[in-house]
Design an enzyme around this catalytic site. Sequence first.
Site, PDB file in Angstrom:
ATOM      1  N   SER A 193     101.088   3.481  83.950  1.00 23.54           N
ATOM      2  CA  SER A 193     100.915   4.085  85.272  1.00 23.54           C
ATOM      3  C   SER A 193     100.117   3.214  86.234  1.00 23.54           C
ATOM      4  CB  SER A 193     100.244   5.448  85.131  1.00 23.54           C
ATOM      5  OG  SER A 193     101.115   6.352  84.487  1.00 23.54           O
ATOM      6  N   GLU A 204      61.607 -52.357  67.756  1.00 22.89           N
ATOM      7  CA  GLU A 204      62.840 -53.121  67.939  1.00 22.89           C
ATOM      8  C   GLU A 204      62.628 -54.520  68.519  1.00 22.89           C
ATOM      9  OE1 GLU A 204      65.872 -52.119  66.978  1.00 22.89           O
ATOM     10  OE2 GLU A 204      64.970 -50.290  66.152  1.00 22.89           O
TER      11      GLU A 204
END
Length: 863
Positions: free
Chosen positions: A476, A86
């Site tokens: 229950s 780069e």
Amino acid sequence: MLSIKNLLKVSLILLILVSIAVYSLYLSMRSDLPSVELLKDLHWQTPLQVYSQDGLLISQFGEKKRTPLTLEEVPQQLIDALLATEDDRFYLHFGVDPIGMGRAVLGKLMGQDKGGASTITMQVARNFFLTREVTYTRKIREIFLSFHIENLLSKDEILMLYINKIELGHRAFGFGAAAQVYYGKEIHELNLAQIAVLAGLPKAPSTLNPIRSPKRAQARRSVVLQRMLVSGYISDLQYQTAKNAPITGKRHGAEIELNAPYIAEMAHNEVLKRYGKDKAYTEGYKVFTTVTAKLQTAAEQALVNNLLNYDQRHGYRGPLSSLRPQVRSTDDTSEIQIVPLLQKELSKALSDATYYQMLEPAIVLAVEEKSVSIQLRNKVTATIKWQGLAWARPYINDQKQGRPPKTAKDILTYGDVILVSKMTDNNYRLGQLPTASAAIVSLSPNDGAIKAAVGGFSFKQSQFNRVTQAKRQVGSNIKPFIYSAALEHGFTLASLVNDAPINQWDKSSGVVWRPRNSPEKYVGLLRVRLALAQSKNVIAVRLLKSIGVTNTIKHLTTFGFNANDLPRNETLALGSASLTPLEVATGFAAFANGGFLVEPYLIQRIENSDGEIIYQADPAIACDPCIQTDLSDDTDQELDVLSNNIPDHNITIEDEQLSKQSEDDQTVEIKQASRIISPQNAFLITQALNSAIWGADWNTKHVWQGTGFRARTLKRRDIAGKTGTTNEAKDAWFSGFSRNIVTTSWIGFDDPRHILGQSVYNNNLGKNQTTGKEFGAKSAQPAWIDFMRIALADAEPEAFQPPVDIVSVRIDKTTGKLTTKTDKTSQFEYFRLGKVPTEYVTEDSSSEILSGGQQKEEEEELF
């Protein structure tokens, strides 16, 4: 011709004119240039991460994947690759590379793209402040911003901005994230070939990445390696080795260490509510939950195994699909020939099928008498033996199953697309995606910390979290709270209540209401302890009638239940209320902790990207009293919590919380949870719930045992719990606890048209199979048992200790009165002071003990 002297003058004048022009241009654009000062104190946008209490990554949320790196964490080979590719003169130029710029301009004039115009600094300027539009104005602004950046930051700082900011495809920003996305590794774990692939991405991340185009990625890698070789960063041997390495990149998600998607989503939603989307997805928060890997894994395994067992005993619903092979007839015979399926057909069908939990797709390649051959997604072939097929009798409906299969051809045919699971012996088993749903949640009764939660069979199948979102009738499971209210209104565990049918005219409906026991057996007068242990429906109704619906609802709301979820009629005693599993578990926690309402919480702490704690849970503790703690100035001294009711607990002590007690000691107040019932009430209900598991009387004519007796397999006397089943067995529950952990298990259908039903005996499977009608103990309790076996494995037994003002006296089993006998007609019972019976039994009742009768194996607890 111009002399050299004149040429220099002209050049100088041109240079001055150009400089003046550039400076004038800069002055005209300066006000529009963004400030680069923010780069000095940059805050990276990093995703939200959710962890377990023991630091394992559960999930990650956020569009941008970023793992910020420091210069020390970046491999030198990556830096070399970036510089060579780069900006090879990065450490020499002032933000703009005149040589590169000149080469680029010359290339434009000659109609060739020479590249090299953008330095790393210019790319930083563009990535942070500009767009990618290709215009001269944007390029000039980029140059001016580069000058500012170079003036503000060092070269190393600029390089690190580039390494962490650059977009590299597949939502990876920065090389730390790219290493994870493409290779599933940390950046320092990559080899040269992999580094070169990543270093080549900035040019065109969407087209040069190894997922989109391995060939282009390989070509770009060669360019990067060639430039590294020319620049002297690598040797020829390194170059050749990396150049010839295969392209191995593929898509990787976040490196999940603990699969707990329901927990992740619960934490995610809480962070969104607390901080909003903007901060939640960008600030890099690390959320540490209260769950541990051990318990969360145990909960998921328990739920999944229980659902699979339930689903498979109700029959096989057939393959996902069938690949119909082509057939043809020869001219000289009527013989039908099956054309083999092509590999591309197999691969496509397998890739289209969805993978759920341990269930993976497969295709039947051959069917033998007692086995089938299959192909899996990875093209591996395997065999399902008869032991993995024998369960698969046809499913007819929730109540019926077909005949057990005799051969593999009764189940599968060539080309069937199926789901299979791998067993512990490496053999395979035919499977199917359960149609029923389930949830399991476990929390600490001492402070409400959620220890595990699973909201369904598979988050991929359904993101609906049944732990927190599914309000289901509790059956229950409501009874312990009804009985708790009864104890507050004068009843004791020895009180006698009539277990007899109820026939009550309902004016509103114009019919007679007849609540019934299940099994439908009645024994007359029965002690409260036995009634709760055996889940006697009519006794629960009689207790509610005695204390009143309004008083009962008032009592139940103290457990955190919403009054709007509690029907204002007598069906409340039988579980017509609809609650979530988390609400039920929270209610049961009050019995385990001695009577306190704790607030469930999941997030223990939240850290920002710098590791600073920005949120710390401060739960109220179930303690009475919450004694102040003496703290020595010695930093090595451990926090000593001086209360019998407080378990080991992580308490963060802030400076402002400390008050000076003496020169050497300090104290801290512990936040106390709200007391909702007395410790005596909590203890007595716990005793009755312990009888639901361990209660039995083998010496009487009519043997009885509690509805939760299957939990005895844990061999723990320090547990208590309650089953629960609703009308038509649409919902089944088991909730239970030890002193330091409470867990609720639920199973049912999201589709209310289905019921849990029943299953008949399968001749192929032998004795150890579950059959008969489904109810709480059969359908929900197995998951609770499997989870609690792991949860309690390392915990020493801790008996439920009676609090003050609780006494134990010997009573007559039949009448609940005091007795002097010590034979089978008597037992010890607990009472609150002031509630101890004062009357002694006067008759010999040894042959008339009302024990409730034998519990049937197929018992349902319907209301």
